[in-house]
Write a protein that holds these residues in place. Structure first.
Motif, PDB file in Angstrom:
ATOM      1  N   LEU A  38       0.836  -1.136   0.062  1.00  0.00           N
ATOM      2  CA  LEU A  38       0.010   0.062   0.071  1.00  0.00           C
ATOM      3  C   LEU A  38       0.906   1.343   0.090  1.00  0.00           C
ATOM      4  O   LEU A  38       1.761   1.178   0.874  1.00  0.00           O
ATOM      5  CB  LEU A  38      -0.969  -0.007   1.106  1.00  0.00           C
ATOM      6  N   ILE A  39       0.766   2.145  -0.844  1.00  0.00           N
ATOM      7  CA  ILE A  39       1.488   3.307  -1.116  1.00  0.00           C
ATOM      8  C   ILE A  39       0.551   4.427  -0.502  1.00  0.00           C
ATOM      9  O   ILE A  39      -0.517   4.850  -0.711  1.00  0.00           O
ATOM     10  CB  ILE A  39       1.825   3.784  -2.431  1.00  0.00           C
ATOM     11  N   MET A  40       1.247   4.994   0.773  1.00  0.00           N
ATOM     12  CA  MET A  40       0.519   5.887   1.283  1.00  0.00           C
ATOM     13  C   MET A  40       0.861   7.486   0.705  1.00  0.00           C
ATOM     14  O   MET A  40       1.499   7.703  -0.241  1.00  0.00           O
ATOM     15  CB  MET A  40       0.928   6.032   2.941  1.00  0.00           C
ATOM     16  N   ASN A  41      -0.183   8.406   1.170  1.00  0.00           N
ATOM     17  CA  ASN A  41      -0.248   9.502   0.480  1.00  0.00           C
ATOM     18  C   ASN A  41       1.178  10.298   0.474  1.00  0.00           C
ATOM     19  O   ASN A  41       1.635  11.333  -0.152  1.00  0.00           O
ATOM     20  CB  ASN A  41      -1.465  10.357   0.917  1.00  0.00           C
ATOM     21  N   ASN A  42       2.010   9.931   1.532  1.00  0.00           N
ATOM     22  CA  ASN A  42       3.312  10.792   1.841  1.00  0.00           C
ATOM     23  C   ASN A  42       4.308   9.708   1.164  1.00  0.00           C
ATOM     24  O   ASN A  42       5.458  10.015   1.407  1.00  0.00           O
ATOM     25  CB  ASN A  42       3.648  10.918   3.258  1.00  0.00           C
ATOM     26  N   SER A  43       3.767   8.828   0.456  1.00  0.00           N
ATOM     27  CA  SER A  43       4.778   8.023  -0.393  1.00  0.00           C
ATOM     28  C   SER A  43       5.453   6.891   0.370  1.00  0.00           C
ATOM     29  O   SER A  43       6.133   6.080  -0.133  1.00  0.00           O
ATOM     30  CB  SER A  43       5.805   8.785  -1.161  1.00  0.00           C
ATOM     31  N   ASP A  44       5.171   6.568   1.765  1.00  0.00           N
ATOM     32  CA  ASP A  44       5.540   5.311   2.334  1.00  0.00           C
ATOM     33  C   ASP A  44       5.009   4.245   1.799  1.00  0.00           C
ATOM     34  O   ASP A  44       3.803   4.138   1.461  1.00  0.00           O
ATOM     35  CB  ASP A  44       5.220   5.699   3.980  1.00  0.00           C
ATOM     36  N   THR A  45       5.788   3.145   1.829  1.00  0.00           N
ATOM     37  CA  THR A  45       5.138   1.932   1.270  1.00  0.00           C
ATOM     38  C   THR A  45       5.030   0.929   2.687  1.00  0.00           C
ATOM     39  O   THR A  45       5.933   0.783   3.505  1.00  0.00           O
ATOM     40  CB  THR A  45       6.265   1.231   0.502  1.00  0.00           C
ATOM     41  N   ILE A  46       3.851   0.400   2.503  1.00  0.00           N
ATOM     42  CA  ILE A  46       3.702  -0.516   3.572  1.00  0.00           C
ATOM     43  C   ILE A  46       3.249  -2.119   3.032  1.00  0.00           C
ATOM     44  O   ILE A  46       2.704  -1.933   1.936  1.00  0.00           O
ATOM     45  CB  ILE A  46       2.046  -0.194   4.196  1.00  0.00           C
ATOM     46  N   ILE A  47       3.989  -2.912   3.366  1.00  0.00           N
ATOM     47  CA  ILE A  47       4.029  -4.327   2.986  1.00  0.00           C
ATOM     48  C   ILE A  47       3.177  -5.209   3.979  1.00  0.00           C
ATOM     49  O   ILE A  47       3.366  -4.896   5.124  1.00  0.00           O
ATOM     50  CB  ILE A  47       5.288  -4.798   2.843  1.00  0.00           C
ATOM     51  N   TYR A  48       2.164  -5.923   3.563  1.00  0.00           N
ATOM     52  CA  TYR A  48       1.197  -6.667   4.467  1.00  0.00           C
ATOM     53  C   TYR A  48       1.012  -8.034   3.545  1.00  0.00           C
ATOM     54  O   TYR A  48       1.098  -8.094   2.456  1.00  0.00           O
ATOM     55  CB  TYR A  48       0.018  -5.705   4.569  1.00  0.00           C
TER      56      TYR A  48
ATOM     57  N   SER B  40      -6.976   1.339   2.452  1.00  0.00           N
ATOM     58  CA  SER B  40      -6.868   2.618   1.557  1.00  0.00           C
ATOM     59  C   SER B  40      -6.119   3.578   2.266  1.00  0.00           C
ATOM     60  O   SER B  40      -6.009   3.560   3.448  1.00  0.00           O
ATOM     61  CB  SER B  40      -8.329   3.225   1.526  1.00  0.00           C
ATOM     62  N   PRO B  41      -5.131   4.243   1.493  1.00  0.00           N
ATOM     63  CA  PRO B  41      -4.363   5.294   2.214  1.00  0.00           C
ATOM     64  C   PRO B  41      -5.086   6.617   2.484  1.00  0.00           C
ATOM     65  O   PRO B  41      -4.595   7.515   3.251  1.00  0.00           O
ATOM     66  CB  PRO B  41      -3.146   5.711   0.935  1.00  0.00           C
ATOM     67  N   ASN B  42      -6.147   6.475   2.201  1.00  0.00           N
ATOM     68  CA  ASN B  42      -7.128   7.784   2.570  1.00  0.00           C
ATOM     69  C   ASN B  42      -8.111   7.633   3.591  1.00  0.00           C
ATOM     70  O   ASN B  42      -8.801   8.430   3.876  1.00  0.00           O
ATOM     71  CB  ASN B  42      -8.040   8.195   1.236  1.00  0.00           C
ATOM     72  N   ASP B  43      -8.192   6.357   4.304  1.00  0.00           N
ATOM     73  CA  ASP B  43      -8.757   6.418   5.613  1.00  0.00           C
ATOM     74  C   ASP B  43      -8.067   5.698   6.682  1.00  0.00           C
ATOM     75  O   ASP B  43      -6.668   5.420   6.672  1.00  0.00           O
ATOM     76  CB  ASP B  43     -10.159   5.865   5.285  1.00  0.00           C
TER      77      ASP B  43
END
Length: 463
Positions: A41-51, A103-106
């Motif tokens: 998941l690519i967050m809005n600040n460009s951080d990448t979360i692997i899950y 979602s990166p938006n919630d």
């Protein structure tokens, strides 16, 4: 709730209805920790979360509607073992919802970033349909949606030792009708009213209580929402709202019922004063003033023509007529009745709530005494029972394994339900001993999962 005794009789009777054949072997509900895919998941600040993504998991053994009765579980790479699980429902308009991806938006993306397990369940709603023997069956009429979400909670608890999160710290989150569902999960844990229904579905025979509930603009207390709406917005009827003669008559009749209803709630303000029809208006105004002052402290410039009296750098009072006209200009108000609409005024169409309380054939019905009488009908005990099951205010009248912690937000210009609805919910929760973080969010409309820094700071400080 003037027929609470009748509600109880009907609801307790439903518990004695003989269930159809139930599969009490819950082996199929065992979580498979090896059946996952790796995703990012690519967050809005460009951080990448692997899950790890565990998807399409049925949470009951007797699946009626495979389109919705499943859940997804997401476990981040940096998971904090035995930390909270965020259960996010995407119910809106009391409709069916599938189990979505984070979602990166919630709050789902933020929860993964914080190292929480995230569960996103699907659930049935008034529009969910299957075909059987050539006939359409509407599977999601009340109380199906809350039953599905309770079953999802039970799935997490049943698999507590297999899922990295802590099922003793399930935090529910939803917006609008989803906020209502979150409030129902938080207010009715292990209520005997739902026991037979959950057994028939093949939900795991464990607790469905939750630790905390997040409720954004919850659409609750449906049987009194028309009363609350007209009481609040009647000051705009002849100006911004522009009601016709028939609508104005209905509005006045509904608004006149609010005082007796409010008095029946036996609400007590945080400073110990019993709330009633004489002092409640000032109580409600206090939340709007508090919201505006919070915005001023954050550097927000307040409009000059919306009824706020400002002095010495803070809001001192509010002219509710002007303020509510401002709200109504932001987005047109609903016409009366706002919720139980069919058959009361010519031209009114069924609302989602009218559909919610219909039956498996796809019918829509009135669910309040007022609207039913207007159509010359009695409100059946079956409908009354369903309405009670879908109202957290009802469940708060009785003992339950309710959530200890609550985060409730409602926009200060949200016109989808009256301000008194979330305020009454928050006040009643406090009165029964729950810890409640409530506010009207300045200049917010009907929306959710905003100000995530504030939300997750609240979560971080939970005991």
């Amino acid at each position: 709730m003037n027929k609470i005794v009748l509600f109880l009789v009907v609801l307790l009777c439903t518990m004695e209805i003989a269930c159809t054949a139930v599969n009490e072997n819950y082996d199929s509900l065992k979580f498979d920790s090896e059946d996952y895919s790796i995703d990012t998941l690519i967050m809005n600040n460009s951080d990448t979360i692997i899950y790890k993504a565990y998807k399409n998991i049925y949470y009951v053994t007797n699946v009626e509607d495979s389109n919705y009765q499943y859940l997804n579980i997401y476990v981040p790479e940096n998971v904090k073992l035995r930390e909270s699980i965020l259960l996010r429902t995407y119910v809106g308009g009391y409709m069916a919802t599938k189990a979505y991806d984070p979602s990166p938006n919630d709050a789902t993306g933020r929860a993964l970033k914080e190292g929480f397990v995230v569960c996103i369940p699907g659930s049935r709603g008034w529009n969910s349909v299957i075909e059987s023997d050539g006939k359409k069956i509407y599977t999601g009429r009340a109380p199906a949606g809350i039953l599905d979400l309770k079953a999802a909670v039970r799935y997490l608890r049943f698999n507590d030792m297999l899922i990295p999160g802590n099922s003793e710290r399930i935090i529910t989150d939803g917006t609008s009708a989803g906020g209502a569902m979150s409030s129902l999960l938080g207010s009715s844990g292990n209520s005997p009213i739902f026991k037979s229904f959950l057994k028939e579905m093949g939900a795991a025979d464990v607790s469905d209580g939750v630790f905390a509930s997040i409720c954004y603009c919850p659409i609750v207390d449906l049987e009194h929402s028309d009363i609350s709406y007209e009481w609040l917005y009647s000051v705009t009827n002849k100006t911004v709202r522009g009601l016709n003669k028939d609508q104005l008559k209905v509005s006045n009749e509904l608004a006149a019922m609010f005082g007796d209803y409010l008095n029946s709630l036996n609400l007590v303000a945080p400073w110990g004063e019993k709330l009633n029809s004489r002092n409640y208006y000032e109580y409600l105004k206090g939340y709007i003033i508090e919201s505006a002052n919070r915005a001023m402290r954050q550097g927000v410039e307040l409009p000059a023509d919306i009824g706020l009296l400002v002095g010495n750098g803070k809001v001192l009072d509010v002219d509710m007529g002007k303020y509510l006209s401002y709200v109504a200009k932001s987005r047109p108000l609903k016409t009366p009745p706002a919720f139980d609409a069919i058959g009361v005024v010519d031209g009114n169409r069924p609302t989602p709530e009218n559909l919610l309380f219909g039956d498996a054939s796809g019918s829509f019905v009135n669910f309040t005494e007022y609207a039913s009488m207007k159509r010359g009908n009695d409100l059946s005990s079956d409908i009354q029972a369903k309405v009670a099951m879908m109202n957290p205010m009802f469940h708060l009248l009785f003992p339950a394994d309710r959530a200890s912690h609550w985060y409730i937000r409602h926009g200060s210009r949200d016109r989808d339900t009256g301000f008194s609805v979330p305020i009454n919910l928050a006040t009643k929760l406090s009165n029964v001993g729950c810890s409640v973080n409530f506010s009207l969010a300045w200049n917010r409309g009907h929306e959710g999962d905003y100000d995530l820094d504030d939300l997750f700071a609240w979560i971080a400080n939970l005991p």
